[in-house]
Write an enzyme that holds these catalytic residues in place. Structure first.
Site, PDB file in Angstrom:
ATOM      1  N   GLU A 165      53.270 -21.861  60.932  1.00  0.00           N
ATOM      2  CA  GLU A 165      52.293 -22.734  60.295  1.00  0.00           C
ATOM      3  C   GLU A 165      52.908 -24.117  60.194  1.00  0.00           C
ATOM      4  OE1 GLU A 165      49.463 -23.171  56.313  1.00  0.00           O
ATOM      5  OE2 GLU A 165      50.937 -21.568  56.401  1.00  0.00           O
ATOM      6  N   CYS A 180      47.271 -21.571  55.254  1.00  0.00           N
ATOM      7  CA  CYS A 180      46.309 -22.395  54.536  1.00  0.00           C
ATOM      8  C   CYS A 180      45.658 -23.453  55.413  1.00  0.00           C
ATOM      9  CB  CYS A 180      46.995 -23.041  53.339  1.00  0.00           C
ATOM     10  SG  CYS A 180      47.443 -21.865  52.051  1.00  0.00           S
ATOM     11  N   ASN A 195      42.122 -16.131  55.969  1.00  0.00           N
ATOM     12  CA  ASN A 195      43.473 -16.143  55.415  1.00  0.00           C
ATOM     13  C   ASN A 195      43.415 -16.299  53.901  1.00  0.00           C
ATOM     14  OD1 ASN A 195      46.548 -16.728  55.660  1.00  0.00           O
ATOM     15  ND2 ASN A 195      45.768 -18.431  54.457  1.00  0.00           N
ATOM     16  N   GLU A 196      43.813 -15.278  53.177  1.00  0.00           N
ATOM     17  CA  GLU A 196      43.989 -15.347  51.727  1.00  0.00           C
ATOM     18  C   GLU A 196      42.759 -15.840  50.977  1.00  0.00           C
ATOM     19  OE1 GLU A 196      47.558 -17.292  50.471  1.00  0.00           O
ATOM     20  OE2 GLU A 196      48.832 -16.147  51.820  1.00  0.00           O
TER      21      GLU A 196
END
Length: 824
Positions: free
Chosen positions: A57, A240, A372-373
């Protein structure tokens, strides 16, 4: 500059390149501390080639200024104050002579690179890149390019610390000019100088070292360290970056939105046509490292690509979902187009784009992850099903990976797992960052997972610090991952890379500055496991030794806030017999005995309450003087939020500033509640339980924490909010055995995370084996770190004798030991 020559000319010594030494046989022990017994006739779980991989990332300046070898910062003059208050169009640049300013008008290079440099009359500028400057080596070639135009012709002059080149700008049409510079000295403070003698326009100024990883534009030492791990997959681009900002498309407001999620179509094609973007982590991305480069890098290192795509539901502390069906359809189509870009024939629309970029052969994409999350499980899963259905309709054999939210447990985790099981998902992505004790307590986490349910992809995990004790805990946990390889199909430590001078997250696997890189202790641990996986688990058991049992929760009581102003009153601790162990109602106008553990916040007694008034300060923890030694007690208090972004933090069981629990109400921008535990580091909090929660400003809450040994019950306004029992035992000794059918070897992997050696008897269950084995050991002080100046935790490999169907070895304190034993 000896460090630069050492690090760039040759990376850290590979495990297989270490010199071998023949060690004397270990002395037999009649009373071993532990006995490991194999059952070689039984089949354990098969281990896929993609068991371990890496997660990339663009956090910690991992791409621009990191893996992407471009030396020029802000090469297209796109930095803006809207992205970061400290940015402007000339960030990274210094005008040293003449007049030059950034401009956005109809004379721009293209709509994706709107801002350019306008030189009036003639000017000169320098660029220092990232950190202290450019790291260049004497004699090495650097490729320069720039897009330029001039009304009446101009002379372009370029310099790199003594090396120069000149070009004539001959037209008023944007034209790309290229050249090469050969460094005249080795330095890590290099500067690029560029200027013209007449009015002109410049954009996309680039300087790339010729010597990149496989000639594909990636910084060689970093790419080689990643390749040395031998990863089975590369997960990218986040994280993120994926879901945050996914409500925006490039065609949104004024055709120049910022903080968009990482959208793959922005990142392919010629670099001058790619967008730039404000990174979620507070800086800009050039997208020079885009989807094509990710696919190419995965191929170069023999790993499967695993792209993660936005599901139009935000995560990472945000809560937002789209209700725009047109935007959702756009993202669905973008996902299908990505698969075509990766796998389609050159005759297809996006396969043709891939071919034009230099790769006519398909990349062989076999899996994608959606989201994602996400913190909104219902909204996320509804969108996930739409993505999965669309993908499976066209590509039925593609694995589509869902996720379970941001935590290892809690309401969101349970909700999403239930949904994934009911829907028959292929695989579920789990993420967690916890303390070393959590990893030592949860070796058996996957022992009880449903063998018939969705498989697990452990996409992000780490023990929250960078010491060897963290790596030991991770190593012990990895033995449990391998033992359950029929459930856990893939796992990747996170994050992968971090610039030592620009880190937003710790810990990280590989650290770097502008001229060198080094692997953390966890890098060495991951490399040992990833280079010695094996094909199948050989069932084994451990006997002897012992476990570390939890102690009752005792200590001081505290108060804290996070980006919030609040007032607290009537703090009382009572025993189960009604005895008052501590009490303070602040009616006397002072807070005698309370002390700060954070040196943050603005605490004062006002109107008979203890008030923290700073809405910008994080973790303003203070603690009462009295140490609660009773094992059964109740904490009660009143809490009122007066302003700010979040809610209350009620610490208890405080041992010191780095060891405590707290009840977090209204955390994560007033959306979630949790109990968090710090066990040796305030930055290494693990979440014991989580659930949605909101705190109303101005409302007074009656809060109660009932402690009974290791069990805690939490009440909010007289109603049970949650409970937990922190009674997990720690297992500081862990092992797993696998078989490498290619080499005909058993791989015995043992972690001794104790501060004393472990005399260990190994019973191979009657197998006939060679008398010698190859042993690799990571050992050292559990408080050690690998740093820029020293890397004390390194593998030591030797040949050991005395191996047989049964043998005994003494394993060092705080060690990871791998034995490769040849079967006969």
């Amino acid at each position: 500059m000896p460090r630069l020559r050492t690090r760039i000319a040759g990376t850290a010594v590979a495990l297989t390149a270490l010199p071998l030494a023949v060690a004397p046989p270990a002395a037999a022990a009649t009373d071993p501390d532990y006995t490991i017994t194999l059952t070689p006739s039984a089949n354990g779980a098969a281990i896929d080639d993609s068991m371990y991989g890496v997660f990339f990332e663009d956090i910690n300046y991992a791409a621009d200024g990191g893996l992407y070898a471009e030396l020029v910062r802000n090469r297209s003059f796109e930095f803006r104050p809207a992205d970061n208050s400290s940015f402007n169009g000339l960030t990274g640049w210094t005008v040293t002579a003449g007049t030059a300013a950034t401009t956005d008008d109809d004379a721009r290079l293209n709509d994706r690179n709107r801002t350019y440099l306008r030189i009036t009359g003639g000017a000169s500028l320098t660029n220092g890149g990232y950190g202290t400057g450019y790291a260049v080596q004497k004699g090495q070639i650097y490729d320069f390019s720039v897009w330029a135009r001039a009304d009446a012709g101009a002379k372009l002059t370029v310099g790199l610390d003594g090396a120069t080149l000149t070009k004539s700008i001959t037209t008023d049409a944007w034209t790309k000019y290229t050249g090469t510079l050969r460094a005249t000295a080795t330095t890590n403070t290099g500067r690029l100088t560029i200027g013209t003698d007449k009015s002109s326009r410049l954009d996309m100024v680039s300087l790339l070292p010729r010597n990149t990883y496989r000639g594909h534009g990636l910084r060689k030492d970093l790419a080689e360290k990643i390749a040395a791990l031998k990863p089975g997959f590369v997960r990218f681009p986040g994280g993120c970056l994926v879901n945050t900002g996914s409500m925006y498309s490039y065609d949104a407001a004024d055709n120049y939105p910022r903080a968009r999620s990482y959208q793959w179509k922005d990142t392919v094609g010629p670099v001058e046509t790619r967008a730039t973007n404000a990174n979620f982590w507070g800086y800009n991305q050039s997208y020079g490292l885009g989807y094509y480069e990710y696919f190419q890098f995965a191929e170069d290192i023999g790993a499967k690509p695993l792209p993660v795509l936005p599901a139009l539901v935000t995560g990472c502390g945000q809560n937002r979902a789209t209700n725009d069906p047109e935007l959702l359809q756009k993202y669905l189509q973008d996902t299908l187009d990505l698969i075509e870009f990766a796998n389609g024939p050159v005759s297809s629309t996006w396969g043709k784009v891939r071919a034009q970029m230099g790769h006519p052969k398909p990349f062989g994409l076999s899996q994608v992850a959606i989201g994602n999350e996400e913190n909104l499980p219902d909204e996320y899963f509804a969108n996930f099903l739409r993505f999965r259905d669309a993908i499976k309709a066209k590509y039925p054999n593609l694995t589509v990976i869902s996720n379970s939210g941001p935590d290892d447990a809690g309401a969101t985790f349970d909700n999403l797992w239930a949904k994934n099981k009911a829907a028959g998902s292929d695989m579920v992505d789990e993420h967690y960052y916890n303390s070393p004790s959590w990893f030592l307590q949860n070796n058996g986490r996957y022992d009880s997972y449903d063998r018939r349910g969705p498989k697990v992809f452990l996409g992000e995990y780490a023990s929250l610090d960078a010491k060897f004790q963290n790596s030991l805990a991770e190593a012990a946990y990895m033995t449990g991952l391998e033992r359950n390889a029929d459930v856990v199909k893939m796992a990747s430590y996170a994050p992968l890379l971090a610039d030592i001078d620009n880190a937003q997250w710790r810990p990280d696997l590989i650290w770097f500055d502008n001229d060198e890189s080094w692997g953390s202790t966890s890098y060495q641990t991951q490399k040992l496991f990833m280079n010695n996986v094996g094909d199948r688990v050989v069932p084994s058991t451990t006997s002897g030794g012992g476990v570390v049992r939890p102690q009752p929760i005792t200590g001081r009581v505290g108060l804290s806030t996070w980006a919030t102003a609040a007032k607290y009153d009537d703090v009382k601790v009572t025993g189960t017999d009604g005895a008052v162990l501590y009490s303070d109602d602040f009616d006397d106008g002072n807070a005698d005995g309370w002390s700060t553990l954070s040196n943050r916040g603005n605490w004062s007694v006002r109107d008979g309450a203890y008030v923290q008034s700073d809405t910008a300060a994080n973790n303003t923890m203070i603690a009462a003087a009295t140490n609660i030694t009773a094992t059964d007690y109740d904490i009660t208090l009143k809490a009122t939020k007066t302003a700010g972004a979040e809610g209350f933090l009620i610490p208890f069981g405080i041992k010191n500033s780095d060891t405590w629990y707290w009840w977090n109400l209204g955390g994560w921008n007033n959306t979630q509640g949790a109990v968090e535990k710090a066990a040796g580091s305030a930055d290494a909090k693990e979440q014991i339980l989580t659930k949605p929660d909101t705190v109303v400003t101005g409302r007074t809450y009656d809060l109660k924490i009932s402690v009974r040994g290791t069990k805690v019950t939490l009440l909010k306004d007289g109603v049970e909010w949650g409970s937990f029992d922190d009674n997990h035992v720690s297992e500081p000794f862990a092992q797993v055995v696998t078989r490498d059918t290619g080499t005909g070897e058993l791989i015995v992997k043992v972690v001794n995370a104790q501060d004393k050696p472990a005399v260990t008897k190994i019973d191979l269950g009657g197998l006939k084996v060679a008398r010698t084995a190859r042993m690799t050991v990571l050992a050292g002080d559990p408080g050690e770190q690998n740093t820029r100046s020293a890397e004390p935790i390194q593998p030591v490999t030797s040949t050991v004798s005395g191996i047989g169907a049964t043998f005994t070895r003494t394993l060092p304190a705080s060690s990871v030991t791998f034995l490769r034993i040849k079967e006969r």
